[in-house]
Design a protein around this motif. Structure first.
Motif, PDB file in Angstrom:
ATOM      1  N   ARG A 571       0.818  -1.201   0.000  1.00 22.36           N
ATOM      2  CA  ARG A 571       0.000   0.000   0.000  1.00 22.36           C
ATOM      3  C   ARG A 571       0.863   1.267   0.000  1.00 22.36           C
ATOM      4  O   ARG A 571       0.670   2.188  -0.782  1.00 22.36           O
ATOM      5  CB  ARG A 571      -0.871  -0.038   1.255  1.00 22.36           C
ATOM      6  CG  ARG A 571      -1.908   1.023   1.338  1.00 22.36           C
ATOM      7  CD  ARG A 571      -2.657   0.804   2.643  1.00 22.36           C
ATOM      8  NE  ARG A 571      -3.302   2.025   3.075  1.00 22.36           N
ATOM      9  CZ  ARG A 571      -4.484   2.409   2.614  1.00 22.36           C
ATOM     10  NH1 ARG A 571      -5.135   1.649   1.749  1.00 22.36           N
ATOM     11  NH2 ARG A 571      -5.026   3.530   3.020  1.00 22.36           N
ATOM     12  N   GLN A 572       1.850   1.243   0.830  1.00 23.50           N
ATOM     13  CA  GLN A 572       2.732   2.407   0.938  1.00 23.50           C
ATOM     14  C   GLN A 572       3.487   2.647  -0.347  1.00 23.50           C
ATOM     15  O   GLN A 572       3.620   3.762  -0.802  1.00 23.50           O
ATOM     16  CB  GLN A 572       3.714   2.177   2.073  1.00 23.50           C
ATOM     17  CG  GLN A 572       3.142   2.653   3.382  1.00 23.50           C
ATOM     18  CD  GLN A 572       4.165   3.419   4.164  1.00 23.50           C
ATOM     19  OE1 GLN A 572       5.308   2.951   4.303  1.00 23.50           O
ATOM     20  NE2 GLN A 572       3.807   4.590   4.675  1.00 23.50           N
ATOM     21  N   GLU A 573       3.936   1.544  -0.906  1.00 30.30           N
ATOM     22  CA  GLU A 573       4.687   1.674  -2.152  1.00 30.30           C
ATOM     23  C   GLU A 573       3.799   2.276  -3.228  1.00 30.30           C
ATOM     24  O   GLU A 573       4.215   3.147  -3.982  1.00 30.30           O
ATOM     25  CB  GLU A 573       5.205   0.306  -2.589  1.00 30.30           C
ATOM     26  CG  GLU A 573       6.281   0.412  -3.651  1.00 30.30           C
ATOM     27  CD  GLU A 573       6.696  -0.950  -4.144  1.00 30.30           C
ATOM     28  OE1 GLU A 573       7.094  -1.792  -3.319  1.00 30.30           O
ATOM     29  OE2 GLU A 573       6.599  -1.156  -5.369  1.00 30.30           O
ATOM     30  N   ILE A 574       2.578   1.803  -3.254  1.00 23.55           N
ATOM     31  CA  ILE A 574       1.636   2.344  -4.226  1.00 23.55           C
ATOM     32  C   ILE A 574       1.455   3.845  -3.976  1.00 23.55           C
ATOM     33  O   ILE A 574       1.476   4.661  -4.909  1.00 23.55           O
ATOM     34  CB  ILE A 574       0.288   1.607  -4.127  1.00 23.55           C
ATOM     35  CG1 ILE A 574       0.450   0.156  -4.573  1.00 23.55           C
ATOM     36  CG2 ILE A 574      -0.769   2.285  -4.994  1.00 23.55           C
ATOM     37  CD1 ILE A 574      -0.691  -0.732  -4.207  1.00 23.55           C
ATOM     38  N   VAL A 663      -5.798   1.806  -5.994  1.00 21.76           N
ATOM     39  CA  VAL A 663      -5.212   2.974  -6.680  1.00 21.76           C
ATOM     40  C   VAL A 663      -6.186   4.131  -6.799  1.00 21.76           C
ATOM     41  O   VAL A 663      -5.796   5.242  -7.103  1.00 21.76           O
ATOM     42  CB  VAL A 663      -4.676   2.635  -8.088  1.00 21.76           C
ATOM     43  CG1 VAL A 663      -3.481   1.735  -7.993  1.00 21.76           C
ATOM     44  CG2 VAL A 663      -5.764   2.036  -8.971  1.00 21.76           C
ATOM     45  N   ARG A 664      -7.453   3.821  -6.574  1.00 23.02           N
ATOM     46  CA  ARG A 664      -8.418   4.909  -6.648  1.00 23.02           C
ATOM     47  C   ARG A 664      -8.250   5.870  -5.467  1.00 23.02           C
ATOM     48  O   ARG A 664      -8.597   7.029  -5.547  1.00 23.02           O
ATOM     49  CB  ARG A 664      -9.830   4.339  -6.642  1.00 23.02           C
ATOM     50  CG  ARG A 664     -10.268   3.990  -8.044  1.00 23.02           C
ATOM     51  CD  ARG A 664     -11.780   3.980  -8.141  1.00 23.02           C
ATOM     52  NE  ARG A 664     -12.117   3.262  -9.351  1.00 23.02           N
ATOM     53  CZ  ARG A 664     -12.618   2.043  -9.356  1.00 23.02           C
ATOM     54  NH1 ARG A 664     -12.870   1.440  -8.212  1.00 23.02           N
ATOM     55  NH2 ARG A 664     -12.865   1.464 -10.490  1.00 23.02           N
ATOM     56  N   GLU A 665      -7.711   5.320  -4.417  1.00 28.02           N
ATOM     57  CA  GLU A 665      -7.566   6.165  -3.227  1.00 28.02           C
ATOM     58  C   GLU A 665      -6.518   7.251  -3.460  1.00 28.02           C
ATOM     59  O   GLU A 665      -5.613   7.106  -4.281  1.00 28.02           O
ATOM     60  CB  GLU A 665      -7.135   5.302  -2.044  1.00 28.02           C
ATOM     61  CG  GLU A 665      -8.275   4.438  -1.527  1.00 28.02           C
ATOM     62  CD  GLU A 665      -7.936   3.836  -0.188  1.00 28.02           C
ATOM     63  OE1 GLU A 665      -7.494   4.605   0.692  1.00 28.02           O
ATOM     64  OE2 GLU A 665      -8.092   2.617  -0.042  1.00 28.02           O
ATOM     65  N   ASN A 669      -4.029   9.117   1.490  1.00 25.45           N
ATOM     66  CA  ASN A 669      -4.639   8.001   2.180  1.00 25.45           C
ATOM     67  C   ASN A 669      -3.760   6.773   2.141  1.00 25.45           C
ATOM     68  O   ASN A 669      -3.642   6.038   3.105  1.00 25.45           O
ATOM     69  CB  ASN A 669      -5.982   7.638   1.532  1.00 25.45           C
ATOM     70  CG  ASN A 669      -7.110   8.395   2.176  1.00 25.45           C
ATOM     71  OD1 ASN A 669      -6.937   8.915   3.288  1.00 25.45           O
ATOM     72  ND2 ASN A 669      -8.229   8.491   1.499  1.00 25.45           N
ATOM     73  N   LEU A 670      -3.200   6.554   0.956  1.00 28.75           N
ATOM     74  CA  LEU A 670      -2.383   5.367   0.771  1.00 28.75           C
ATOM     75  C   LEU A 670      -1.158   5.409   1.669  1.00 28.75           C
ATOM     76  O   LEU A 670      -0.712   4.383   2.160  1.00 28.75           O
ATOM     77  CB  LEU A 670      -1.953   5.252  -0.697  1.00 28.75           C
ATOM     78  CG  LEU A 670      -3.063   4.849  -1.667  1.00 28.75           C
ATOM     79  CD1 LEU A 670      -2.580   5.036  -3.096  1.00 28.75           C
ATOM     80  CD2 LEU A 670      -3.477   3.422  -1.436  1.00 28.75           C
TER      81      LEU A 670
END
Lengths: 797, 233
Positions: A571-574, A663-665, A669-670
């Motif tokens: 998630r963080q990487e994204i 990825v929509r977030e 947030n991510l």
């Protein structure tokens, strides 16, 4: 869009780092595609196998059978139909093979260019004394190649010719027939009613004037795969064309048979008529003979009676003649006696005269003697006399004596003549008498003889008449016999005629009973083995639709969870990438590549394994039921791409689903650690009475159920799937294993089935059944009647 | 008009049924080339403001203008472009891609930018010339943060946003990082905004924005910023 190198690097490093996850997805793809492709390909592979088998063995497309057999004309007519390439007329018949232990019912086929059997071992039959069999046959009969079998083909009552020229056949090889790929061999009227095996004989061995089957190969039928819609449409189309000439050919065959039968009847009728005429003529002849005989007898009778009267008359006249003659003889005898007396008197007179004359003669004779003595004395004196004068005197005295003697001699002669005369007279008289007497005696004898002859004649005539009468009587009896005989022959003749007439009528009736020929136009679907094989391929196809769904679902779920976890982990990487300015596509790419690679590699391996393995496993099971020389496994591009596509959709779809959500977030947030799902109050809490009593960990569990609904759902689905699979397995086992007792204990509760011949009379079968009932081992006997029937769909109006 | 303007910006989060106001009518402005330090207690809205400024979060109401662009009105694609080309971000926990080496992490940024700097040069600039082939896990915290800064500045952004860059570092390393940031701001004339809860470092900035209760309570202009080395805390 340009793919960024660093991103790709990250992606591949990721695969390396999390290879376990990668492999688990890969395995899911492998299983999913393998199962799908393999199962889906099993059915086409099976169809392929039978297709190439049938093509290589030149198996028929259409089969024509007729209730009255098929002729060369039929073949000609069929060959003229469009699309028909080859027409083969061939023979088959059921036969009984008796071996030491058992009786085997076998289908006798002949080796042909169509439906060629596959030679497994040995040779094909090259002459009428050879045959080839299937492998199971050798096992069942305990025979080997080179052994002989005796086969008795089925024979109908009015069949005279032997179906096989040579019934003692040498087994020269083992074959497999494309017509019988399953264990099913069909039914028969022979033996147990079930055909056990097939054997192939040389075509030359068959002795039949009609074909039992016609097999048709269609033009270009090799272009289509068997059982495909195109093939079936093509066959159906041609069948319709054959259907069009069917009635005509049926009638032709029927007419042919009728004509033949009629010709035979006509011949028989002719024969019958001539025979009848002959018989009648013979009877008439016999009658005439009898009548003639009767006339003759009558004539003979008349003759005999006329002869009798005539003979009587004759005898009477003869008797009268005889008695007349006798009377005359009597009279003659009396006359003769008188004459005799008269003659006797004459004789005694003659005797006296004779005696007188005798006396005279004696005197003369003594006188002569005296003279002779004087002569002798003188002669003596002469001799003594010495003077001539004395001699002359003596001579004169002798001469004087001689003259006296002469005188006496002359007297003597006359006396003698007198005597002779008398004697002659007497003798003649006596002879005359004698003669007369003899005559009378002769007449008497004659009469007697005549009488005797008459008597004899009478006797013989009487006996003749008697014998004639007797003969007549016997002739009459003979005639009577002959008449009786005639009567009998007449009766016999009549019954025979009646019989013959009856037979003729029967024959005529039979002709009228000749059923119209009925053609059966069949295709491969009517072949039991083939159709069940094709049906089995269909059911495999159905299973292959259902079964892989489970695998796809599992694959989707597994990849969903692992990808969700992966995405969550990263998630963080994204977020970072997003913050760096990467767009959704770039970010998603990593995960898409990741899952795609797993999916494609797994899928490729899976389809290669699946295409090889699964059809073979399935074929392994079906091989128990079907005999095919070769099972063809091929790489099916269609199913492989469909399978791969489906698994791709499942796995990559699941990936997309998770990644898209992420990825929509917003990057902000991510970058924040994901907010844990907020706990919620659950309904159970309202029920204070239970909630109070729960331990803390239980409370957490209850809340978590509703907090992580997805996880909860996955667990439920997972357990559901596993349970249902296991249950399905047990259920399958259970239902299969209960079929047998159900079928053979509850439905079929018989232990033995006896088929009675239809030719048995009611009493015979009743007797047999009673005997059966009386057997100690038999508990109960149920009589049933079975008959095969055809159900047809009623045509819609 | 200033280079960056925050006008009446409000930001609300929904946490389930509860609404949290992260920013409440915040106003501030920053000039080009300024080194700004944002200080304030936790939950004061510093990070929210920075995220909104970096195009990583949206506003509920208000206006954010960066170099004449209304950031809050940017479409998704434009926002990505904005993040990609105008913003460099340095995080408290470095946020390096663990699968990539130091230089690759920098390249990750440069590969999507038009006017990016050479990764090697930037690495040299941050003093990690010899460590560029190392993976993040092989680097110390300070080194990792330097890589992160290199990644941010390699994009040659208009705005370098640093969210507690020294928060995870010890004093000395933190000082080095701050020095690096200050130097960068001065040398490249880059607008740098540093969030910190450490008010002691405020003297290094040109402008100090103090956040409290979701709003920029106080904005001070430091006429004589000092070098980081001289600051002790």
């Amino acid at each position: 869009m340009k793919v960024k190198k660093a991103l790709l690097k990250d992606c591949f490093k990721e695969i390396k780092k999390s290879y376990k996850r990668f492999i688990s997805i890969l395995l899911m793809a492998l299983l999913g595609v393998g199962f799908f492709a393999g199962l889906r390909a099993s059915s086409p592979d099976m169809v392929d196998s039978i297709d190439s088998y049938y093509k290589s063995q030149n198996v028929y497309d259409i089969e024509v059978m007729s209730t009255l057999g098929l002729t060369d004309d039929d073949i000609q007519a069929l060959a003229n139909i469009e699309n028909v390439e080859n027409v083969y007329g061939t023979y088959s018949k059921d036969g009984l093979i008796k071996t030491a232990e058992k009786e085997i019912v076998s289908k006798i086929l002949c080796v042909d260019d169509v439906n060629k059997p596959v030679l497994i071992e040995g040779n094909m039959p090259t002459n009428i004394g050879e045959c080839v069999v299937e492998k199971g046959f050798l096992k069942a009969t305990n025979k080997n190649i080179g052994d002989y079998i005796e086969i008795e083909p089925e024979k109908t009552e009015d069949e005279e010719t032997e179906y096989l020229k040579n019934k003692n056949l040498k087994i020269v090889g083992i074959v497999e027939s494309p017509l019988y790929i399953s264990r099913e061999r069909g039914s028969t009227k022979l033996g147990t009613g079930v055909i056990n095996y097939y054997i192939y004989v040389n075509r030359e061995n068959v002795n039949s004037d009609v074909y039992t089957e016609i097999y048709i190969r269609l033009k270009d039928s090799n272009e289509y795969q068997t059982a495909s819609t195109k093939y079936e449409d093509y066959v159906e189309e041609t069948k319709d064309k054959i259907e069009a000439i069917k009635v005509e050919r049926e009638n032709a065959r029927y007419q042919e048979l009728i004509d033949e039968a009629n010709a035979e009847i006509a011949k028989a009728e002719d024969e019958f008529n001539t025979e009848k005429q002959n018989g009648e003529k013979q009877i008439q002849d016999a009658e005439k003979k009898i009548n003639d005989g009767k006339a003759q007898i009558e004539k003979a009778e008349a003759e005999i009676s006329s002869n009798e009267t005539k003979a009587k008359n004759e005898f009477a006249s003869a008797e009268k003649q005889i008695s007349d003659a006798k009377a005359e003889i009597e009279k003659n005898t009396a006359d003769l006696n008188t004459k005799k007396q008269e003659a006797e008197a004459g004789f005694s007179q003659a005797e006296t005269q004779k005696t007188e004359l005798q006396n005279t003669l004696n005197n003369i004779n003594s006188a002569i003697e005296m003279i002779n003595k004087n002569i002798e004395e003188k002669q003596n004196e002469l001799q003594t006399a010495e003077t001539e004068e004395e001699k002359g005197k003596i001579n004169q005295e002798i001469a004087g004596l001689q003259v006296s003697k002469q005188e006496y001699e002359t007297n003597k002669q006359s006396v003698q003549a007198g005597i002779t005369q008398i004697e002659t007279q007497v003798t003649s008289g006596r002879a005359e008498l004698q003669n007369a007497e003899t005559q009378i005696n002769n007449a008497k004898a004659e009469i007697e003889k005549q009488e005797k002859t008459l008597q004899q004649t009478k006797n013989s005539t009487n006996s003749q008449i008697a014998s004639a009468k007797k003969e007549l009587e016997s002739s009459r009896k003979e005639i009577e016999n002959a008449e009786a005989e005639l009567q009998r022959s007449r009766e016999e003749f009549n019954t025979k005629i009646q019989e013959a007439e009856g037979k003729l009528i029967d024959a005529k009736e039979k002709v009228s009973e000749i059923e119209k020929a009925k053609w059966y136009i069949l295709d491969r679907q009517q072949n039991v083995g083939y159709s069940s094989y094709i049906q089995d391929t269909k059911s495999i196809e159905n299973i292959s639709i259902v079964f892989p769904i489970v695998f796809f679902a599992i694959a989707a779920l597994v990849s969903l969870t692992s990808m969700t976890r992966m995405v969550e982990e990263e998630r963080q990487e994204i977020g970072t990438l997003k913050a760096l300015g990467y767009n959704k596509f770039h970010i998603m790419l990593k995960y898409i590549i990741y899952s795609s690679l797993a999916c494609i590699i797994g899928g490729l391996i899976g389809m290669n394994i699946g295409f090889q393995l699964l059809p073979r496993i399935i074929w392994d099971m079906y091989e128990m039921m079907y005999t095919l020389p070769e099972f063809i496994v091929s790489f099916n591009h269609q199913y492989s791409s469909i399978g791969l596509g489906l698994i791709y959709v499942c796995i990559v779809g699941a990936t997309l689903y998770t990644i898209l959500k992420e990825v929509r977030e917003s990057p902000a947030n991510l970058l924040r650690p994901k907010a844990p799902k907020y706990g919620k109050r659950v309904l159970l809490e309202r029920i204070n009475f239970i909630w109070k009593r729960l331990k803390f960990s239980h409370k957490v569990t209850v809340r978590n159920i509703f907090r992580y609904k997805k996880r909860f759902l996955m667990t439920i689905i997972g357990i559901m799937g596993c349970t249902s699979l296991i249950l399905a397995g047990f259920g399958l086992k259970d239902s299969i294993s209960s079929i047998l007792p159900n079928q053979y204990e509850d439905i079929f509760d018989y232990d033995m089935q006896v088929s009675l011949k239809t030719s048995l009379s009611q009493e015979q079968s009743d007797k047999y059944i009673t005997e059966l009932r009386q057997k100690g081992e038999v508990k109960d006997v149920l009589e049933t009647y079975m008959e095969a029937g055809t159900a047809r769909k009623r045509k819609q109006q | 008009m200033s280079y960056i303007e925050f006008k009446n910006v409000c930001k609300e989060y929904k946490m389930g049924e509860i609404k949290i106001k992260a920013l409440d009518n915040t106003n501030f402005s920053i000039e080009k080339g300024e080194l700004v330090v944002v200080v304030g207690p936790s939950g004061a809205g510093k990070t929210t403001a920075l995220n909104i400024l970096g195009g990583m979060d949206t506003v509920t109401s208000g206006e954010v203008i960066v170099d004449g662009k209304n950031v809050e009105k940017l479409k998704n694609k434009e926002l990505i472009k904005y993040r990609r080309e105008d913003i460099g971000f340095v995080f408290q926990f470095y946020n390096l891609v663990q699968n990539l080496t130091a230089i690759e992490n920098v390249e990750l940024a440069t590969q999507i930018c038009k006017d990016s700097l050479s990764p090697d040069e930037v690495m040299e600039k941050v003093g990690l010339k010899d460590r560029k082939k190392n993976f993040p896990s092989q680097l110390s915290g300070g080194e990792q943060q330097r890589v992160a800064i290199a990644r941010a500045i390699a994009k040659n952004p208009k705005l370098l946003l640093c969210d507690e860059p020294t928060g995870a570092l010890d004093y000395k390393t933190g000082k080095q990082i701050l020095k690096l940031l200050q130097d960068t701001a001065r040398k490249e004339n880059m607008t740098v905004i540093i969030i910190t809860h450490n008010a002691a470092i405020a003297p290094m900035a040109d402008k100090i924005i103090r956040f409290k209760n979701g709003t920029a309570e106080k904005i001070e202009i430091n006429e004589n910023p000092v070098s980081v080395e001289t600051i002790e805390w």
